[in-house]
Scaffold this active site. Structure first.
Site, PDB file in Angstrom:
ATOM      1  N   GLU A 156       0.558  -1.602   0.208  1.00  0.00           N
ATOM      2  CA  GLU A 156       0.039  -0.620  -0.196  1.00  0.00           C
ATOM      3  C   GLU A 156       1.324   1.672   0.294  1.00  0.00           C
ATOM      4  O   GLU A 156       0.353   1.810  -0.904  1.00  0.00           O
ATOM      5  CB  GLU A 156      -1.057  -0.681   1.167  1.00  0.00           C
ATOM      6  CG  GLU A 156      -1.597   1.035   1.339  1.00  0.00           C
ATOM      7  CD  GLU A 156      -3.243   0.686   0.314  1.00  0.00           C
ATOM      8  OE1 GLU A 156      -2.911   0.948  -1.206  1.00  0.00           O
ATOM      9  OE2 GLU A 156      -4.073   0.194   0.401  1.00  0.00           O
ATOM     10  N   THR A 159      -5.110   7.673  -5.175  1.00  0.00           N
ATOM     11  CA  THR A 159      -4.680   8.243  -3.889  1.00  0.00           C
ATOM     12  C   THR A 159      -3.991   9.204  -3.083  1.00  0.00           C
ATOM     13  O   THR A 159      -4.688  10.566  -2.504  1.00  0.00           O
ATOM     14  CB  THR A 159      -4.992   7.763  -2.753  1.00  0.00           C
ATOM     15  OG1 THR A 159      -5.871   6.522  -3.248  1.00  0.00           O
ATOM     16  CG2 THR A 159      -5.224   7.490  -1.534  1.00  0.00           C
TER      17      THR A 159
HETATM   18  N1  HSE Z   1      -7.799   6.185   3.479  1.00  0.00           N
HETATM   19  C1  HSE Z   1      -7.326   6.347   2.795  1.00  0.00           C
HETATM   20  C2  HSE Z   1      -7.790   7.406   1.953  1.00  0.00           C
HETATM   21  C3  HSE Z   1      -7.753   5.188   1.216  1.00  0.00           C
HETATM   22  O1  HSE Z   1      -8.541   7.951   2.023  1.00  0.00           O
HETATM   23  O2  HSE Z   1      -6.751   8.083   1.331  1.00  0.00           O
HETATM   24  C4  HSE Z   1      -7.568   5.261   0.252  1.00  0.00           C
HETATM   25  O3  HSE Z   1      -7.920   4.836  -0.655  1.00  0.00           O
END
Ligand code: HSE
Length: 337
Positions: free
Chosen positions: A151, A204
């Protein structure tokens, strides 16, 4: 007997026991909804039906070779240091102490950049497959930090809110990151999730750069109350409490403008009876929780109609919370190993 050992077939021929170790293991890891409105980087749940298949095969080389069999959108890197499946495999190979080469074949079940944990699904599936292939006997929980290394490649930040549900199934809460402490809860049986996937992708890494560096204490108080309320609602099957708690006063307002028609889709979902609706992960997918399958389809249709009115193509689906997480699908034995 560990799950992976269960996949090793023991045959009996001429009175000699031959244990066939796998040469190749294929694992399915599900898509997931992270953040779940109020629980940024903390909460997530796995979805049914949608996910990635990853096959890890021992080859004759000494390196990690990655192939993406179908990209379904933007081209994914095949460099093992850049594809999210690479770091978990490298870390597990190191742990095994074996100087072997493996080929990682990724079959995407959904596009990356959708907000449904695409990078996590590949990382999780690769980690589970490698664990079985190398007979490391690590539990799903012990695999969490290995999958998490993937990740980091995708978003430049360590967040386990997609990794944890994809690996473990159910609804997961990252209680802490240092050390990693994940709590898994089983949501009410009749909880359904409508997902709408507008055309387009959001990175992201970019979406995280939009977030405020600090937030006022009043917002923290509101958010904390909603997080606690959501967990209590899930544990007691109090659908009203779940609905009241699905509010995000910090992250959603900072990201909503990146998704065309966000507020129209959300309003349509709520008017169609959703308990709550927000961005799935960093978007552009939206999720809406509801009670029962019938209501779920009505909400999905309502969100789709709202998006059609502004001319954005979309797809929707409905799912219960997936309670089993990643699963080994097949293994190909090799008696010579
Ligand atoms: N928690 C993360 C964000 C998840 O919102 O950036 C990304 O898929």
């Amino acid at each position: 007997m560990s799950p992976q050992q269960a996949f090793w077939r023991t045959s009996f021929a001429s009175g000699i026991t031959v244990t066939e170790k796998p040469r190749s293991v294929t694992v399915f890891a599900p898509a997931s909804v992270s953040n779940v409105a109020c629980g940024f980087d903390v909460m997530g749940f796995a979805l049914e039906g949608l996910g990635d298949d990853v096959t890890v095969t021992i080859d004759s080389g000494r390196a990690i070779t990655i192939a993406v069999l179908n990209h379904l959108g933007s081209m994914l890197p095949v460099d093992p240091q850049k594809n999210t499946a690479g770091p978990p495999v490298a870390a597990l190979l190191k742990r095994s102490g074996r100087n072997i080469g493996v080929t990682v074949n990724i079959r995407k079940g959904f596009a990356s950049g959708s907000g449904l944990g695409s990078s996590a699904a590949s990382a999780v599936a690769a980690a589970v497959a490698c664990n079985a292939l190398l007979d490391l006997e690590l539990s799903m929980r012990e695999l969490l930090p290995f999958a998490l290394e993937g990740e980091m490649v995708a978003s430049g930040a360590v967040h386990a809110d997609n990794i944890a549900p994809s690996l473990l199934g159910g609804f997961t809460i990252v209680r802490g990151y240092d050390p990693l402490d994940v709590v898994r809860i089983t949501p009410p049986d009749d909880l359904w999730c409508a997902v709408i996937l507008p055309a387009g992708t959001i990175e992201t890494r970019v979406s995280r750069s939009l977030l405020p560096a600090s937030v006022p204490l009043g917002q923290v108080v509101t958010q904390t109350g909603n997080i606690a309320g959501l967990v209590a609602g899930l544990l007691t099957a109090d659908y009203g409490l779940i609905g009241r708690s699905l509010q995000d006063v910090i992250v959603e307002p900072a990201r909503a403008h990146t998704i065309a028609g966000f507020y129209k889709m959300k309003q349509a979902a709520l008017e169609a009876g959703a308990l709550g609706c927000s961005i799935s992960g960093s978007g552009p997918a939206l999720f809406a929780l509801t009670r029962g399958e019938h209501s779920c389809h009505q909400i999905a249709n309502a969100m789709g109609n709202a998006l059609s009115r502004i001319g954005t193509p979309w797809s929707t689906f409905c799912s219960r919370v997936n309670t089993h997480g990643a699963v080994i699908k097949t293994e190909e034995p090799n008696a010579a190993l």
